[in-house]
Scaffold this active site. Structure first.
Site, PDB file in Angstrom:
ATOM      1  CE  LYS A  32      -3.494  -2.803   2.152  1.00 21.55           C
ATOM      2  NZ  LYS A  32      -4.674  -2.897   2.984  1.00 21.55           N
ATOM      3  CG  HIS A 115      -6.766  -3.146  -2.596  1.00 19.78           C
ATOM      4  ND1 HIS A 115      -7.354  -2.466  -1.555  1.00 19.78           N
ATOM      5  CD2 HIS A 115      -6.049  -4.156  -2.039  1.00 19.78           C
ATOM      6  CE1 HIS A 115      -6.988  -3.038  -0.409  1.00 19.78           C
ATOM      7  NE2 HIS A 115      -6.196  -4.070  -0.683  1.00 19.78           N
ATOM      8  N   GLY A 190      -7.066  -4.939   7.554  1.00 22.81           N
ATOM      9  CA  GLY A 190      -6.472  -4.050   8.556  1.00 22.81           C
ATOM     10  C   GLY A 190      -7.206  -4.000   9.880  1.00 22.81           C
ATOM     11  CB  SER A 229      -6.661  -9.479   9.510  1.00 20.40           C
ATOM     12  OG  SER A 229      -7.133  -8.168   9.615  1.00 20.40           O
TER      13      SER A 229
HETATM   14  P1  13P Z   1      -4.030  -6.445   5.810  1.00 22.66           P
HETATM   15  O1  13P Z   1      -3.254  -7.729   5.683  1.00 22.66           O
HETATM   16  O2  13P Z   1      -3.232  -5.336   6.428  1.00 22.66           O
HETATM   17  O3  13P Z   1      -5.355  -6.668   6.473  1.00 22.66           O
HETATM   18  O4  13P Z   1      -4.339  -5.932   4.320  1.00 22.66           O
HETATM   19  C1  13P Z   1      -4.879  -6.809   3.413  1.00 22.66           C
HETATM   20  C2  13P Z   1      -4.896  -6.180   2.083  1.00 22.66           C
HETATM   21  O5  13P Z   1      -5.653  -5.260   1.838  1.00 22.66           O
HETATM   22  C3  13P Z   1      -3.969  -6.685   1.070  1.00 22.66           C
HETATM   23  O6  13P Z   1      -4.283  -6.207  -0.192  1.00 22.66           O
END
Ligand code: 13P
Length: 269
Positions: A32, A115, A190, A229
């Site tokens: 990200k 996404h 997240g 997560s």
């Molecule tokens: P997290 O693993 O931080 O929850 O993020 C997942 C994600 O959006 C991967 O593209």
């Protein structure tokens, strides 16, 4: 089940699946809008020293400005990399966009499309996601198409319609079984909350059935990753679920130690 038994089950499942399908098991990192150039170099130095088994396809999606570091540092590595987004247009007056040709120039063999953060914050419609996916495929870049429902859609039971709509919109534009699907429930991203294993199993099986209906022979459908997560503690449990062909990892992929640990947990030899 004891942890050791779960680990054994995961190893058996992964080995069987790989034998049956000849597919690679995919572990992808979505950074990200995180990391600096210095952190990126340190991460790749550490990754270059990590032993990754042949069958584990490792892909990292850094922010655009750091792709050049990947191109430089991963020349002799089996680790692949890609972009977090791609323009649907070929070239021209589209300020701020990055085209498929440019990504290919930077050595990207993959790109994320759709996404939920792009769908949510930047108003990307299912049709736009379809067009971006098409642009990537046309330039030999494999799209990892992210799909997923919100908590409200999960609780109201409309999530299947939502997932079908997201997949259908891509399928209308592109050969969906030449892509990779990442199922990422928006409510698990997240948050530290993951769906029940039965929910992951049911949803992945549902997605697989749609891929079959899009023309994929049952064993040749697009791989389906789970995202949301994922960490060292839950990766083995999720890996033991049918139709989970790998992972798309956000937060836990930002440190080479935790990402490396996840790769180790998924190593069968
Ligand atoms: P997290 O693993 O931080 O929850 O993020 C997942 C994600 O959006 C991967 O593209």
């Amino acid at each position: 089940m004891e942890r050791k038994e779960i680990e054994e089950l995961v190893r058996r499942r992964i080995t069987e699946k790989l034998k049956r399908t000849g597919k690679e098991y995919i572990v992808a990192a979505n950074w990200k809008m995180n990391m600096s150039a210095k952190e990126t170099k340190r991460f790749l130095d550490q990754m270059n020293e990590t032993e990754i088994p042949q069958y584990l396809k490792t892909i990292i999606f850094p922010p655009y400005p750091y792709l050049y570091i990947f191109q430089k540092m991963l020349r002799y590595s089996r680790i692949a990399y890609g972009a977090q987004d791609i323009a649907k247009e070929e070239k021209g007056a589209y300020t701020g966009e990055v085209s498929a040709d440019m990504l290919a120039d930077m050595g990207c063999s993959y790109t994320l499309t759709g996404h939920s953060e792009r769908r949510g914050y930047y108003a990307e419609t299912p049709q736009i996601v379809g067009e971006k996916t098409k642009a990537a495929l046309a330039h030999g870049i494999t799209p990892v198409i992210c799909i997923g429902e919100t908590l409200e859609e999960r609780q109201s039971g409309t999530y299947k319609e939502i997932l079908r709509l997201q997949l259908d919109a891509v399928s209308a534009e592109a050969e969906i079984n030449s892509c990779i699907i990442a199922y990422e429930p928006v409510w698990a991203i997240g948050t530290g909350v993951i769906p029940k294993m039965s929910e992951i199993a049911g949803t992945h099986e549902f997605i697989h059935s749609i891929l079959v209906s899009c023309g994929g022979a049952s064993e040749k459908t697009a791989p389906i990753l789970y995202g949301g997560s994922v960490n060292e503690k839950n990766v083995n449990d999720i890996a033991s679920v049918d139709y989970v062909d790998g992972f798309l990892i956000g937060g836990a992929s930002l440190k080479a130690e935790s990402f490396g640990k996840i790769l180790k947990l998924l190593s069968v030899d």
